[in-house]
Design a protein around this motif. Structure first.
Motif, mmCIF file in Angstrom:
data_model
loop_
_atom_site.group_PDB
_atom_site.id
_atom_site.type_symbol
_atom_site.label_atom_id
_atom_site.label_comp_id
_atom_site.label_asym_id
_atom_site.label_seq_id
_atom_site.Cartn_x
_atom_site.Cartn_y
_atom_site.Cartn_z
ATOM 1 N N LEU B 71 1.074 -1.480 0.125
ATOM 2 C CA LEU B 71 -0.212 0.248 0.063
ATOM 3 C C LEU B 71 1.080 1.127 -0.098
ATOM 4 O O LEU B 71 1.495 1.200 0.631
ATOM 5 C CB LEU B 71 -0.760 0.211 1.517
ATOM 6 C CG LEU B 71 -2.186 -1.382 1.342
ATOM 7 C CD1 LEU B 71 -2.869 -1.770 2.393
ATOM 8 C CD2 LEU B 71 -2.978 -1.145 0.095
ATOM 9 N N PRO B 73 1.171 5.487 0.868
ATOM 10 C CA PRO B 73 -0.491 6.167 1.356
ATOM 11 C C PRO B 73 -0.306 7.177 0.394
ATOM 12 O O PRO B 73 0.556 8.011 0.075
ATOM 13 C CB PRO B 73 0.335 6.414 2.561
ATOM 14 C CG PRO B 73 1.295 5.428 2.638
ATOM 15 C CD PRO B 73 1.821 5.224 1.666
ATOM 16 N N LEU B 76 1.760 10.014 -0.140
ATOM 17 C CA LEU B 76 3.637 9.994 -0.787
ATOM 18 C C LEU B 76 3.035 9.810 -2.001
ATOM 19 O O LEU B 76 4.267 10.149 -2.941
ATOM 20 C CB LEU B 76 3.811 8.432 -0.074
ATOM 21 C CG LEU B 76 4.945 7.785 0.340
ATOM 22 C CD1 LEU B 76 5.974 8.712 0.545
ATOM 23 C CD2 LEU B 76 5.554 6.856 -0.024
ATOM 24 N N ALA B 92 -6.495 1.045 -7.554
ATOM 25 C CA ALA B 92 -7.510 1.348 -6.945
ATOM 26 C C ALA B 92 -7.420 1.349 -5.343
ATOM 27 O O ALA B 92 -6.413 1.112 -4.711
ATOM 28 C CB ALA B 92 -6.970 -0.866 -6.551
ATOM 29 N N THR B 93 -8.045 2.133 -4.039
ATOM 30 C CA THR B 93 -8.155 3.329 -3.603
ATOM 31 C C THR B 93 -8.695 2.319 -2.229
ATOM 32 O O THR B 93 -9.416 1.920 -2.080
ATOM 33 C CB THR B 93 -8.864 3.972 -3.381
ATOM 34 O OG1 THR B 93 -8.080 4.669 -4.634
ATOM 35 C CG2 THR B 93 -8.041 4.967 -2.549
ATOM 36 N N VAL B 94 -7.381 1.888 -1.336
ATOM 37 C CA VAL B 94 -8.382 1.070 0.145
ATOM 38 C C VAL B 94 -8.693 2.920 1.226
ATOM 39 O O VAL B 94 -8.074 3.640 1.087
ATOM 40 C CB VAL B 94 -6.662 0.248 0.828
ATOM 41 C CG1 VAL B 94 -7.515 0.223 2.202
ATOM 42 C CG2 VAL B 94 -6.894 -0.546 0.032
ATOM 43 N N THR B 95 -9.930 2.608 0.726
ATOM 44 C CA THR B 95 -10.980 4.079 1.787
ATOM 45 C C THR B 95 -10.768 3.557 3.606
ATOM 46 O O THR B 95 -11.139 4.455 4.112
ATOM 47 C CB THR B 95 -11.322 4.511 1.387
ATOM 48 O OG1 THR B 95 -13.236 3.550 1.097
ATOM 49 C CG2 THR B 95 -11.288 5.030 -0.227
ATOM 50 N N GLU B 96 -11.696 1.922 3.650
ATOM 51 C CA GLU B 96 -12.071 1.772 5.133
ATOM 52 C C GLU B 96 -11.380 0.456 5.544
ATOM 53 O O GLU B 96 -11.056 -0.254 4.272
ATOM 54 C CB GLU B 96 -13.506 1.843 5.053
ATOM 55 C CG GLU B 96 -14.027 1.052 3.425
ATOM 56 C CD GLU B 96 -15.694 0.964 3.930
ATOM 57 O OE1 GLU B 96 -16.364 1.902 3.417
ATOM 58 O OE2 GLU B 96 -15.939 -0.278 4.026
ATOM 59 N N VAL B 97 -11.094 -0.081 7.173
ATOM 60 C CA VAL B 97 -10.884 -1.701 7.641
ATOM 61 C C VAL B 97 -11.989 -1.718 7.933
ATOM 62 O O VAL B 97 -13.059 -0.669 8.676
ATOM 63 C CB VAL B 97 -9.647 -0.976 7.725
ATOM 64 C CG1 VAL B 97 -9.371 -1.954 8.878
ATOM 65 C CG2 VAL B 97 -8.656 -0.847 6.983
ATOM 66 N N LEU B 102 -11.182 5.252 6.724
ATOM 67 C CA LEU B 102 -9.657 5.771 6.903
ATOM 68 C C LEU B 102 -9.297 6.308 7.657
ATOM 69 O O LEU B 102 -9.828 7.638 6.223
ATOM 70 C CB LEU B 102 -8.195 4.682 6.958
ATOM 71 C CG LEU B 102 -8.402 3.285 6.159
ATOM 72 C CD1 LEU B 102 -7.828 2.744 5.537
ATOM 73 C CD2 LEU B 102 -7.728 2.724 7.766
ATOM 74 N N LYS B 105 -5.769 7.669 2.678
ATOM 75 C CA LYS B 105 -6.602 6.777 1.553
ATOM 76 C C LYS B 105 -4.796 6.237 1.733
ATOM 77 O O LYS B 105 -3.981 6.540 1.432
ATOM 78 C CB LYS B 105 -7.268 7.852 0.343
ATOM 79 C CG LYS B 105 -8.260 8.067 0.756
ATOM 80 C CD LYS B 105 -8.564 8.584 -0.701
ATOM 81 C CE LYS B 105 -10.444 9.342 -0.857
ATOM 82 N NZ LYS B 105 -10.744 10.052 -2.253
ATOM 83 N N TYR B 106 -5.229 4.550 1.114
ATOM 84 C CA TYR B 106 -4.095 4.237 0.402
ATOM 85 C C TYR B 106 -4.269 4.083 -0.829
ATOM 86 O O TYR B 106 -4.837 3.099 -1.271
ATOM 87 C CB TYR B 106 -3.794 2.579 1.562
ATOM 88 C CG TYR B 106 -3.512 3.230 2.782
ATOM 89 C CD1 TYR B 106 -2.213 3.825 3.235
ATOM 90 C CD2 TYR B 106 -4.612 3.377 3.617
ATOM 91 C CE1 TYR B 106 -1.197 4.153 4.350
ATOM 92 C CE2 TYR B 106 -4.144 3.774 5.328
ATOM 93 C CZ TYR B 106 -2.553 3.800 5.548
ATOM 94 O OH TYR B 106 -2.480 4.361 6.230
ATOM 95 N N ILE B 108 -3.127 0.645 -3.315
ATOM 96 C CA ILE B 108 -2.601 -0.592 -4.221
ATOM 97 C C ILE B 108 -1.743 -0.468 -5.035
ATOM 98 O O ILE B 108 -1.938 0.092 -6.068
ATOM 99 C CB ILE B 108 -3.391 -1.584 -4.431
ATOM 100 C CG1 ILE B 108 -4.501 -1.516 -3.551
ATOM 101 C CG2 ILE B 108 -2.599 -3.472 -5.271
ATOM 102 C CD1 ILE B 108 -5.331 -2.742 -3.624
#
Lengths: 477, 477
Positions: B71, B73, B76, B92-97, B102, B105-106, B108
């Motif tokens: 991931l 950030p 970065l 592709a973006t990770v927004t929740e866990v 979150l 955002k992170y 991939i």
């Protein structure tokens, strides 16, 4: 080049010692994402060797490597309820691409039972298609709250085996076989002795009928689960509708297993063998097995010539060798080799040239002795072999010496407080396990297949009831 | 066991042929996430061999393997603007866990220049720390709109090298060195001849000063970019503040490169060698090099005995061998071996037993000939070697025969329509390249280092201006 910083002694603060040695030993750096780490060349080299050797063992029993996608569509992961509940709070979730919301959410795999389930469904028609014995070496994510390099990180590397069988017996046999491969590998290569056994209902994998485990003892007395093998029965094959025509030509759901070891093994290795000078890497898994240190080389160019000759002789004998011919002082070079855990270092200086000898220093015992140049190859071979078995023997000794048997809760508490593992008669249930952990910090590690010590009674230390179930307890990473 | 389905002939519909052979050849299955694929044992086995052999070449030039997190950030990735813009729509973006949003955002990783940048910053202080030559074998994600198995998938596997140097010259030399390693490997192992050259400004990597590439010709005439090596200059080291004290004791930003090959190579391999019977895997990279087929084995148990003996002899000579002793018919077994691309098959039946012989069938030429049992090892060795060089020679012939030179746009269009590659004098800019692609479907592949054919003039086919820049154009995957 970095300076070597002070390493906190193990006896003073084990956790601090751990952080000091992994930093000074150039094993890792912290990643930009909290809870993630960067595997630097030395730690990745160890993992690469683990992969290399373990994969060979897998192939001997017919394992085939595959690669399945990273992302699990929400609809797929929700098919097996117990499994979903086990992982749900830790799932990193992709909800958008290029700023646009997606129609369905995707989870980054925390493990791939559901992906394999979906895959197997289309691969299996008849009993002729079984067994399928697949494995993948991949990264997985579990968004843990507290993290610790190698031991518990949000992303880690592992192998996950997934198999399908036409009968429970065959699947269960494979569950055992894979655990035995892990046990032997961890012992033979990583020099880590383990206790193998079955997890209690409370501690088993979310989605398994039963879980087998190998448990290792760290130098601070804590346990580390070093590998697990799960018999999944039909828990995934029913919701995923994985069925085959059996010999009676009737449709039957297949029987599954899954099994894995991860980069936690690096943490286990460090905390099993390391000392106050740094890490110690067992020769059979070490990316660099021998450091050749040139002492006061600037004074005598022939020292470098000799170093190169010795390196070439050792490389021809299949050892991985590295020369330190930097202009640092002799003390720095020795400490630098020790901190990186290289099992054997060979020092040569101008004086040794005259005497036709080299100085061998073992990383495990720190013993030093002269070896004539002509005998370097044979000596290195013998010493490395001896280091490998000595590391295992020391760890084995420590393991056996630190397991105690108790018959009441007071003694249990005292033993756990003193950093011991407890093997005791126990017939408690999940509620009792939760309570015991709350009171003492200890969890059940496994019901050992072979009792590591002989218990003196058959009365449960917690409930006072008679039982023949002997359970291993310890504080754990 | 699956039935073999009809394969669409290449001449009829090349795209359909491709899908048919990868499905029938058990190379892949579609994943649950749209645009993703599952690498089945055969395709993963080829990739594993690519990794094994290429990694050896890397290590010879001092490359060290590491592993950086999946991931990135948001903060970065946004540091290098051109790079961000190039990848933004595919992230592709990770927004929740676990259902909770979150704070940041992170993404991939679509590639890891920014992660390495952040890592290098803390590793580099002085010129003594340079060069750093790192590589990782990982999965990356790019959310492509149109996908094609192996060629363009949302997730793919690759290696990405990232290096840091104290001067441009050294970094540029490494950019060339890595491209040469790719060129040699792809030719020697995958039997794929390539044209190497530099990408135009319009086609270079987002964030590079310049990009070198190797371009391969598929059987339908389309080009496939098979590997790239980028000189990044200080484009990442300035925004990431990666600097070192040089020999004059002044702070200077380091100079970077990155380079990679991916699982696209599997697509290249299939479309370079495959024929209407299925895929053909070059012997040096084939997970299974020899299929031993037992013909009518049920009639004669000694056939199986002989098959096992031959297998053992061949395995001792380090060949990977597989026996088909199923009760399928002779025709099915032969077709099954051919469709999976095994370079050599050895058939043995009851009659051969009597005659002390085996029947060899080459996958490339389909030639058949008897080989006495006593000569199997030597014959297999020679034939496999010959298959390897024959595959390369055929592809080389096709490559050279299908590059043409033109001096006007009409001829250019006709050549591209006929599936040719065009080498032509060209002094157009990015706008011209976009326009040409719109009109003909062809893009610039590279400015070749060595001209593959001799052009007949120095007038740009598009602008009519004089130029000495010769550019290769083709339709591409």
């Amino acid at each position: 080049m970095k300076k070597i910083e002070k390493i906190t002694p193990q006896s003073e603060d084990f956790a601090k010692w751990y952080t000091d040695v992994i930093k000074n030993g150039d094993l890792m750096a912290y990643g930009a994402t909290k809870g993630s780490i960067i595997f630097k060349p030395l730690s990745f080299g160890i993992w690469d060797n683990i992969r290399l050797h373990l994969d060979k063992e897998f192939k001997k029993v017919g394992v085939q490597n595959v690669y399945l996608p990273l992302l699990i569509p929400e609809s797929l992961l929700t098919k097996e309820k117990e499994h979903l509940e086990g992982f749900n709070p830790e799932l990193a979730t992709v909800t958008e691409v290029g700023g646009k919301k997606l129609a369905e959410k995707y989870f980054i795999r925390p493990t791939s039972e559901t992906l394999f389930g979906d895959f197997f469904k289309n691969e299996i028609n008849s009993y002729n298609d079984l067994p399928l014995i697949y494995n993948q070496w991949v990264n997985v994510l579990r968004w843990e709250k507290t993290t610790n390099p190698f031991l518990r990180t949000r992303e880690f590397l592992w192998q996950e085996g997934h198999t399908m069988h036409s009968c429970p017996k065959e699947a269960q046999k494979l569950t055992t076989k894979m655990l035995n491969i892990y046990k032997k590998f961890v012992s033979d290569y990583l020099a880590i002795p383990v206790i193998d056994g079955q997890k209690t209902e409370h501690e088993k994998f979310s989605g398994a009928d039963f879980t087998f485990t190998i448990e290792a003892m760290m130098k601070d007395g804590k346990a580390l689960q070093a590998g697990t093998s799960h018999y999944l029965g039909q828990n995934f094959t029913i919701p995923f509708d994985i069925s085959f025509k059996n010999k009676e030509n009737k449709l039957e759901n297949a029987y599954g297993t899954s099994w894995g070891v991860s980069t936690r093994l690096l943490g286990a290795l460090i905390m099993t063998h390391g000392d106050d000078r740094g890490i110690i890497i067992p020769p059979k898994i070490a990316p660099i097995q021998i450091d050749i240190i040139e002492m006061f080389a600037s004074k005598e160019p022939k020292v470098h010539e000799l170093a190169l000759n010795i390196k070439s002789v050792l490389e021809k004998a299949n050892f991985n060798v590295q020369i330190d011919n930097s202009d640092k002082g002799a003390g720095f070079k020795a400490a630098n080799s020790e901190i990186h855990g290289t099992p054997l270092r060979i020092e040569i200086g101008p004086r040794d040239l005259l005497e036709n000898r080299t100085l061998f220093v073992r990383r495990d015992t720190l013993e030093k002795f002269y070896v004539p140049i002509s005998e370097v190859k044979t000596a290195a071979k013998n010493i490395l072999k001896d280091i490998q078995s000595n590391l295992l023997a020391s760890a084995q000794q420590r393991l056996v010496n630190n397991i105690v048997n108790v018959n009441n809760f007071n003694d249990f508490k005292t033993a756990i407080e003193n950093g011991k593992w407890v093997l005791a008669a126990f017939d408690g249930d999940a509620t009792d396990e939760v309570k015991i952990k709350e009171l003492t910090g200890a969890s059940t590690r496994c019901i050992p297949f072979i009792l590591p010590i002989t218990p003196k009674n058959n009365v449960c230390f917690y409930t006072g009831k008679k039982t023949n179930r002997y359970v291993l307890f310890a504080k754990a990473y």
